[in-house]
Design a protein around this motif. Structure first.
Motif, PDB file in Angstrom:
ATOM      1  N   ILE A  35      -3.303  -8.932   5.865  1.00 10.08           N
ATOM      2  CA  ILE A  35      -3.248  -9.451   4.495  1.00 10.08           C
ATOM      3  C   ILE A  35      -4.237  -8.712   3.606  1.00 10.08           C
ATOM      4  O   ILE A  35      -3.876  -8.250   2.509  1.00 10.08           O
ATOM      5  CB  ILE A  35      -3.505 -10.976   4.481  1.00 10.08           C
ATOM      6  CG1 ILE A  35      -2.316 -11.712   5.122  1.00 10.08           C
ATOM      7  CG2 ILE A  35      -3.756 -11.479   3.058  1.00 10.08           C
ATOM      8  CD1 ILE A  35      -2.556 -13.183   5.401  1.00 10.08           C
ATOM      9  N   LYS A  36      -5.457  -8.565   4.051  1.00 14.41           N
ATOM     10  CA  LYS A  36      -6.475  -7.893   3.233  1.00 14.41           C
ATOM     11  C   LYS A  36      -6.154  -6.415   3.024  1.00 14.41           C
ATOM     12  O   LYS A  36      -6.367  -5.876   1.946  1.00 14.41           O
ATOM     13  CB  LYS A  36      -7.856  -8.065   3.853  1.00 14.41           C
ATOM     14  CG  LYS A  36      -8.370  -9.489   3.711  1.00 14.41           C
ATOM     15  CD  LYS A  36      -9.708  -9.675   4.370  1.00 14.41           C
ATOM     16  CE  LYS A  36     -10.151 -11.125   4.249  1.00 14.41           C
ATOM     17  NZ  LYS A  36     -11.361 -11.401   4.994  1.00 14.41           N
ATOM     18  N   GLY A  58      -5.497  -0.833  -5.078  1.00  9.77           N
ATOM     19  CA  GLY A  58      -5.706   0.593  -5.326  1.00  9.77           C
ATOM     20  C   GLY A  58      -4.623   1.176  -6.209  1.00  9.77           C
ATOM     21  O   GLY A  58      -4.902   1.963  -7.123  1.00  9.77           O
ATOM     22  N   ILE A  59      -3.393   0.790  -5.962  1.00  6.93           N
ATOM     23  CA  ILE A  59      -2.279   1.284  -6.768  1.00  6.93           C
ATOM     24  C   ILE A  59      -2.391   0.768  -8.200  1.00  6.93           C
ATOM     25  O   ILE A  59      -2.217   1.526  -9.164  1.00  6.93           O
ATOM     26  CB  ILE A  59      -0.928   0.909  -6.124  1.00  6.93           C
ATOM     27  CG1 ILE A  59      -0.757   1.701  -4.813  1.00  6.93           C
ATOM     28  CG2 ILE A  59       0.227   1.177  -7.083  1.00  6.93           C
ATOM     29  CD1 ILE A  59       0.380   1.230  -3.940  1.00  6.93           C
ATOM     30  N   VAL A  70     -15.418  -7.417  -4.237  1.00  8.07           N
ATOM     31  CA  VAL A  70     -14.865  -6.207  -3.629  1.00  8.07           C
ATOM     32  C   VAL A  70     -13.752  -5.664  -4.514  1.00  8.07           C
ATOM     33  O   VAL A  70     -13.667  -4.450  -4.751  1.00  8.07           O
ATOM     34  CB  VAL A  70     -14.341  -6.488  -2.202  1.00  8.07           C
ATOM     35  CG1 VAL A  70     -13.553  -5.314  -1.653  1.00  8.07           C
ATOM     36  CG2 VAL A  70     -15.483  -6.847  -1.267  1.00  8.07           C
ATOM     37  N   LYS A  71     -12.916  -6.556  -5.013  1.00  8.48           N
ATOM     38  CA  LYS A  71     -11.829  -6.137  -5.900  1.00  8.48           C
ATOM     39  C   LYS A  71     -12.370  -5.428  -7.141  1.00  8.48           C
ATOM     40  O   LYS A  71     -11.906  -4.352  -7.504  1.00  8.48           O
ATOM     41  CB  LYS A  71     -10.996  -7.348  -6.348  1.00  8.48           C
ATOM     42  CG  LYS A  71     -10.107  -7.931  -5.300  1.00  8.48           C
ATOM     43  CD  LYS A  71      -9.309  -9.066  -5.894  1.00  8.48           C
ATOM     44  CE  LYS A  71      -8.367  -9.686  -4.917  1.00  8.48           C
ATOM     45  NZ  LYS A  71      -7.551 -10.743  -5.523  1.00  8.48           N
ATOM     46  N   MET A  92     -13.370  -0.452 -10.366  1.00 10.57           N
ATOM     47  CA  MET A  92     -14.285   0.375 -11.152  1.00 10.57           C
ATOM     48  C   MET A  92     -14.454   1.759 -10.516  1.00 10.57           C
ATOM     49  O   MET A  92     -14.374   2.775 -11.217  1.00 10.57           O
ATOM     50  CB  MET A  92     -15.645  -0.315 -11.287  1.00 10.57           C
ATOM     51  CG  MET A  92     -15.630  -1.504 -12.213  1.00 10.57           C
ATOM     52  SD  MET A  92     -17.179  -2.444 -12.369  1.00 10.57           S
ATOM     53  CE  MET A  92     -18.423  -1.452 -11.662  1.00 10.57           C
ATOM     54  N   THR A  93     -14.661   1.789  -9.234  1.00  8.29           N
ATOM     55  CA  THR A  93     -14.856   3.062  -8.533  1.00  8.29           C
ATOM     56  C   THR A  93     -13.612   3.933  -8.643  1.00  8.29           C
ATOM     57  O   THR A  93     -13.704   5.133  -8.922  1.00  8.29           O
ATOM     58  CB  THR A  93     -15.192   2.802  -7.052  1.00  8.29           C
ATOM     59  OG1 THR A  93     -16.356   1.988  -6.982  1.00  8.29           O
ATOM     60  CG2 THR A  93     -15.410   4.093  -6.297  1.00  8.29           C
ATOM     61  N   THR A  94     -12.467   3.340  -8.436  1.00  6.54           N
ATOM     62  CA  THR A  94     -11.213   4.077  -8.490  1.00  6.54           C
ATOM     63  C   THR A  94     -10.991   4.667  -9.869  1.00  6.54           C
ATOM     64  O   THR A  94     -10.652   5.844 -10.004  1.00  6.54           O
ATOM     65  CB  THR A  94     -10.036   3.157  -8.099  1.00  6.54           C
ATOM     66  OG1 THR A  94     -10.267   2.670  -6.781  1.00  6.54           O
ATOM     67  CG2 THR A  94      -8.721   3.887  -8.149  1.00  6.54           C
TER      68      THR A  94
END
Length: 142
Positions: A12-13, A21-22, A70-71, A76-78
């Motif tokens: 699930i995670k 990510g998408i 985490v989300k 932000m990083t992406t």
């Protein structure tokens, strides 16, 4: 040794992380073919997540979703990483990296889970196949 609940939670995670990510990069893509590939991958992750959640509900297991922190950090990083000369190649490379991490995690779970058959292993294998297919698909955009 992993339990079925642990493995299902990981499925699930991982599916949620793939969708996240998408979502983070979709608006930065330039090539329509890459956009379509990502949308298709997101649909597959969503279907895998729904099936895994259904299995958990049938077994009356409470599975936690991704941590909101985490989300937010991942988003932000992406988004920072796609700012550059060729966002499509960067996005494809990032997707390959993410799918590779997901594949490794899923393989480890399959090897550590004592039951080699059943719906949990089937959904785990489906996720692994999805991750592998996504890597091959993204290689054409790097």
């Amino acid at each position: 040794m992993k339990t079925g609940k642990d493995v299902l939670g990981s499925v699930i995670k991982t599916a949620q992380m793939g969708q996240l990510g998408i979502e983070a990069v979709l608006e930065y893509t330039r090539q329509p073919a890459l956009q379509e590939a990502l949308r298709s991958q997101k649909q597959e992750y969503n279907a895998i997540e729904k099936e895994a959640v259904k299995i958990a509900k049938e077994r009356q297991w409470e599975i936690k979703n991704l941590n909101p922190a985490v989300k937010q950090m991942a988003m932000m990083t992406t988004r920072m990483r796609v700012q550059g000369k060729d966002p499509d190649a960067t996005i494809a490379a990032m997707m390959i990296q993410g799918n590779t991490r997901g594949s490794i995690k899923t393989l480890k779970n399959l090897h550590r889970y004592p039951e080699s058959t059943g719906r949990i292993c089937a959904i785990s294998q489906r996720l692994l196949d999805c991750e592998t297919d996504n890597i091959v698909q993204m290689q054409g955009f790097v």
